[in-house]
Design an enzyme around this catalytic site. Structure first.
Site, short mmCIF file in Angstrom:
data_model
loop_
_atom_site.label_atom_id
_atom_site.label_comp_id
_atom_site.label_asym_id
_atom_site.label_seq_id
_atom_site.Cartn_x
_atom_site.Cartn_y
_atom_site.Cartn_z
N GLU A 1 10.31 -34.73 -2.94
CA GLU A 1 11.46 -35.24 -2.18
C GLU A 1 12.32 -34.09 -1.66
O GLU A 1 12.85 -34.15 -0.56
CB GLU A 1 12.29 -36.19 -3.05
N GLU B 1 6.65 -41.50 -9.43
CA GLU B 1 7.72 -42.17 -10.18
C GLU B 1 7.29 -43.51 -10.75
O GLU B 1 7.73 -43.91 -11.83
CB GLU B 1 8.95 -42.37 -9.29
#
Ligand code: NAI
Length: 711
Positions: free
Chosen positions: A112, A132
């Site tokens: 990210e 995640e």
């Protein structure tokens, strides 16, 4: 380029007109609060520096960035500004082009961060992904909003709901990176890339400003298709659906709105029991490798030459595990015919994988070449490690270990794969019991990731340490257990199966029990598992055990009846169910047998609620697990969880039986056990440890922590 000894979490350097921000937070550069704050400071400095025209962000050591700091989950540190998700926006807002230099595993918040940069250069060995979902959460730092804008909607849905990483080649193909660097100096290549940007006067390319590459109709269809697929593959879980929801928002919302909503979805996920369970599982696995009285720096014994005795179901699978991990083994049988049969089964096994397109011809040949056959136990003469997987009979095993004592080199580790026999009694026939231990693999041994490392009374510490280290090398999760009937996993399995049998005698049918257990999250309920394993095998074990156990402890005669009909399970097309291919179909003949059995017992069948089915199956596991702990046969409750996650298909997103008990509340578990105890007698008596913890308002997790702290 960067002073490696510096203790600063982030370093700032200038190379011509390019500022290089290096994350320096070993071992894997997680975005702990001090890292986030330092990057924000660097960006501010760079922004104001007229001599800087472009920025590179790279990482010292193993990777660019390992993502969010998992230790900050559920702590106030996570909230320290800039929060991870704000940091990505700060980077993106930079008015000078920012290039990420990606190397090593760059996952989760790490990727990210790279998505917040304007350009990306990756080392050929880098791996990139948003895993995640495996921790029960969603990419919460803009990942669900930026990735679809960069790689296209469909690819982003797959990467985020599946969590699998991509390599550099794939990343280039899908547009995740702009360039793959030459091997070795990704940061240098990123700096060169930045100079090119300066020369061509190319400004920032902000991912949040890119359109999402998909037609709205196709996007909605894709979302529906994915949802339907997840309803099968991720039944009972929430995180994959939350990931999908957040990515789907890119179809209808602006970046800003989608980003705000991502935070809400993420917060709910972080607070969920599912996420806590998955994080528990993650740490439990790491913890299992630590053995309190075996120091981490124990000198390991060399294990270069490995011999496996017995080329049957288990010996063959164990040999494959080593060969798959690139290690050579000698597989020993008593005669040429048995050896050829064993090697033939291994070859057929590999061929099946090859035919499914999951193994190349060359790899298959290389693996087969690592397995050398030999006839006669004398072939152990040069082995550092011998794993015995011969017939499950004490006389046979003891005879083998007497031979091993005579033939194996001094210092060799002598392991038995027994599943039920007393490892101390096996060790006792040798003159070197300190070299003996159990290595309890699970079937199929080349697939199952659990290894119970059975520590016998006299097993030496370096033997335990060596085998634990070895287990990681062959992609197994080793868990140290003590000597008792069934060790940890199978010992707990016994009362679980006993409850399943009682439940059908009292009023449920196999399909009811299986449905409830499968809805809980196990891939298969107890009856489908039995059918898959083969009822003849449990029948044989039960008949053998019946010889030594009191009559009242005999299992339900239902198993006898079913086996007498030749219904041995899936392999004969019928067992507790009938089979259409692999599909289990409830069978009226079995239901009639079950009703006859209930009649014979003189008990009226009753409607049993799903709640009761679940509690009787799962609480019987928990209670036995607590007994195992109080008897000192497992080091910690979380080790028991690891056994069940890796050996028995316990749903990972529930953390394991002991963590699940913590989540239910131990007082609640004990109250239910007390009720069962009053109704059905002593087998249900709550374990003393369980009662003690419940009365103290404590948990198994706290018990583990207290013991780790030496309390
Ligand atoms: P199996 O019957 O398939 O294989 C045993 C093999 O050992 C046979 O090929 C036999 O020829 C060979 N053998 C017998 N005596 C020998 C000797 N003195 N030297 C060399 N080879 C000899 O049995 P399986 O299922 O592979 O079980 C082996 C061991 O693994 C047993 O102790 C069993 O309890 C244990 N185990 C089995 C599991 C299973 O699911 N089948 C799971 C975990 C452990």
């Amino acid at each position: 380029m960067v002073a490696k000894e510096s203790n600063e979490p982030v370093l700032l350097q200038q190379q011509g007109g390019v500022a290089v921000i290096t994350i320096n937070n070993p071992p894997v550069n997680v975005l702990a609060k001090q890292v986030r704050m330092a990057i924000a400071d660097c960006l501010e400095e760079v922004q104001d520096d007229r001599l800087v025209n472009a920025v590179v962000i790279c990482g010292n050591g193993r990777n660019l960035c390992g993502g969010a700091d998992i230790r900050e989950f559920n702590t106030p540190d996570r909230q320290v500004k800039p929060m991870t998700r704000d940091l990505m926006n700060l980077i993106e807002a930079c008015e000078k082009p920012v290039v990420a230099a990606i190397h090593g595993p760059t996952l989760g918040g790490g990727l990210e961060l790279a998505l917040g940069c304007h350009y990306r250069v990756a080392d050929p060995t880098a791996s990139m992904g948003l895993p995640e979902v495996h921790r029960g959460v969603i990419p919460g730092a803009g990942g669900t909003q930026r990735l679809p804008r960069l790689v296209g909607f469909q690819t982003a849905v797959e990467m985020i709901t599946g969590g699998a990483p991509v390599d550099a080649g794939k990343a280039l193909e899908i547009g995740l990176v702009d360039r793959v660097a030459d091997d070795g100096d990704v940061c240098g290549d990123a700096v060169a890339f930045a100079h090119e940007l300066i020369e061509t006067e190319t400004g920032p390319r902000r991912v949040s400003e890119l359109p999402v590459d998909v037609e709205p109709d196709t996007g909605a269809e894709l979302v529906e298709e994915t949802r339907t697929r997840l309803e099968k593959s991720a039944r009972g879980m929430q995180a994959p659906f939350s990931c999908l929801e957040s990515v789907a928002n890119t179809l209808t919302m602006s970046f800003r709105d989608g980003w705000t909503r991502e935070a809400e979805i993420s917060q709910a996920a972080v607070a969920s029991v599912e996420s806590r369970s998955l994080v528990h599982a993650f740490f439990a696995e790491r913890q299992a490798a630590k053995i309190p009285d075996v120091p981490a720096d124990t000198t390991l014994r060399p294990v270069d030459r490995i011999a496996i005795l017995g080329a049957g179901t288990m010996g063959g699978g164990i040999a494959m595990s080593f060969a798959n991990a690139g290690m050579s083994v000698t597989l020993i049988e008593t005669d040429q015919d048995s050896l050829e049969r064993g090697l033939g089964r291994i070859e057929a096994n590999y061929a099946a994988t090859r035919d499914r397109g999951r193994l190349s011809e060359d790899d298959m040949a290389a693996r087969m070449a690592r397995i050398t056959g030999a006839v006669g136990i004398e072939a152990v003469a040069e082995a550092d490690l011998v794993i015995e997987a011969v017939f499950e009979e004490m006389d046979v095993k003891q005879a083998v270990f007497r031979d091993l004592d005579r033939l194996a080199p001094e210092g060799a580790i002598l392991a038995t794969n027994t599943s039920t026999l007393d490892v101390d009694a096996i060790a006792a026939v040798t003159s070197r019991p300190e070299d003996v231990l159990g290595m309890h693999f699970f079937s199929p041994a080349n697939v199952m990731t659990l290894l119970e490392v059975v520590r016998a009374e006299k097993t030496a510490k370096d033997v335990i340490a060596t085998v634990m280290a070895l287990s990681a090398n062959v992609d197994k999760t080793g868990v140290v257990v003590g000597v008792c009937d069934g060790f940890v996993g199978n010992r707990m399995l016994a009362p679980y199966f006993r409850q399943a049998d009682f439940l059908v005698e009292e009023g449920a049918y196999p399909q009811d029990v299986d449905r409830v257990v499968e809805e809980f999250g196990f891939r298969m309920g107890p009856f489908r598992v039995s059918d898959l394993a083969g009822l003849d095998i449990s029948w044989a074990i039960e008949k053998r055990r019946a010889e030594t156990r009191p009559a009242e402890e005999r299992f339900s005669p239902l198993l006898d009846r079913i086996c007498e009909l030749g219904r041995y399970g899936q392999k004969t097309g019928a067992g507790w169910y009938s089979y259409e291919g692999r599909n289990a179909v409830p069978d009226p003949e079995i239901e009639a047998l079950i009703r006859a059995r209930s009649d014979q017992m003189g008990s009226a069948r009753r409607n049993i609620s799903d709640e009761e089915i679940l509690q009787r199956c799962i609480y019987s596991l928990i209670n036995e697990g607590a007994r195992i702990l109080q008897e000192g046969l497992a080091i910690r409750a979380s080790d028991i969880d690891v056994v069940w996650l890796h050996g028995y298909g316990f749903p990972r997103w529930r953390g394991g039986p002991m963590f699940y008990a913590d989540m239910v509340g131990l007082d609640e578990v004990v109250a239910t056990l007390d009720r069962f105890h009053a109704d059905w007698g002593d087998k249900w008596e709550p374990a003393a440890l369980l009662r003690e913890l419940a009365e103290a308002g404590s948990t198994f997790k706290a018990w583990d922590a207290d013991r780790a702290a030496g309390a």
